[in-house]
Design an enzyme around this catalytic site. Sequence first.
Site, mmCIF file in Angstrom:
data_model
loop_
_atom_site.group_PDB
_atom_site.id
_atom_site.type_symbol
_atom_site.label_atom_id
_atom_site.label_comp_id
_atom_site.label_asym_id
_atom_site.label_seq_id
_atom_site.Cartn_x
_atom_site.Cartn_y
_atom_site.Cartn_z
ATOM 1 N N GLY A 1 0.816 -1.204 0.000
ATOM 2 C CA GLY A 1 0.000 0.000 0.000
ATOM 3 C C GLY A 1 0.850 1.254 0.000
ATOM 4 N N LEU A 2 0.356 2.290 0.669
ATOM 5 C CA LEU A 2 1.027 3.600 0.747
ATOM 6 C C LEU A 2 1.291 4.176 -0.635
ATOM 7 C CD1 LEU A 2 3.609 2.905 3.623
ATOM 8 C CD2 LEU A 2 1.388 4.036 3.786
ATOM 9 N N CYS A 3 0.301 4.027 -1.522
ATOM 10 C CA CYS A 3 0.445 4.574 -2.878
ATOM 11 C C CYS A 3 -0.829 5.319 -3.286
ATOM 12 C CB CYS A 3 0.781 3.476 -3.878
ATOM 13 S SG CYS A 3 -0.219 1.983 -3.770
ATOM 14 N N GLY A 4 -1.425 6.021 -2.325
ATOM 15 C CA GLY A 4 -2.589 6.848 -2.628
ATOM 16 C C GLY A 4 -3.791 6.023 -3.056
#
Length: 287
Positions: free
Chosen positions: A87-90
Site C-alpha cells: 500500500g502507501l500509494c494513494g
Amino acid sequence: MANLKEIRNRIASVSSTMQITSAMKMVSAAKLKKAQDAITAMRPYSEKLTELLQNLSATLEGDNGGAFAEQRPVNNVLIVAITSNRGLCGAFNSNVIKQVKLLQAAYAGKKVDVLAVGKKGNDVLKKTCTIVGNQSALFDELTFENVADVAQDLMDRFAAGSYDRIELVYNHFKNAATQVVLTEQFLPLVPAATDDTATGETDYIFEPSKEEIVESLIPLSLKTQLYKAIRDSFASEHGARMTAMHKATDNATELRNQLKLTYNKARQAAITGEILEIVGGAEALNN
C-alpha cells in the site's frame, strides 16, 4: 495548552515519520526510473504487434482466426484485477477496485469471477467477489516467462469455454503524477476497426501462410498484452507511491513547523510565568 514534554514527543514522532516517507519517496523514484524505461521501450513493440495481428486476422475468412477470436454470447466473465502487493500509494489500488465493482455491476445477471494480480486487490475483492486465483507472486520476479504462464492459463480457460469474455483492469502509466485506470478486453480478440476512408491496405508477403502466421502470432500477442498491462501497472504503482510519499513528507514538514511554533509559544509562556513569579516574590520581600 499542552505541556512541553508532550509537544516535544509529538515533534520527534512527526520528524521520524517524515524521515520514513522521505526515504520511501527516494526509493520509489529510483524504482520508477527502471520501470518507466521498461514500459516505454515495450509499448511500441506491443502496439505494433497488436496492430499487425488485427490487420491480418481481419482478412481471414470464416473461423480461421482461431478459437481466441470466437465471438459468443457473454454469460461467463473473468476480470483480471491488477493491483499492487503493498500500500502507501494513494488511490492506486482503490481506483482499480472501484472499476472492478463497476464492471461487475455492468455484467449484472451474468457469472463474474475475478483473478487477482496483487495482494491488495485480492484482500479487498475477496469479500464481495468470487476470486478464482491470486497471482501476487508475479511481482516477486516480474519476467515475461512468468506472465506468459498466466496468459496461457487464461487462453486455455477461454478456449475451453469456461469464460466467454476476459477483461483486464489496471492503471495505465502516463507520468509520475498521473495514472489512468483502463479496462481492456483480453479475449476474445478485438477485431480491427474498419475505416471506410482508407485508400488502400498494406500488402504483406506471407511465408508459409497467412493462417499459420496468425495462429502463431495470436498467443504471442496475448502474452505480450498481459505483460504490458502488468508492467504498466508496476510503473504506475511506483509513480503513485512517489507522489503519495512526497505529499506525506510535505504534510509532515508543515505539521512539524506548526508544532515547533506551538512549542516555542508554550516555552515562552512558561518563561514569562516564571519571571512574573520571581518579580512578584521580590516585591513581596521588599514590602
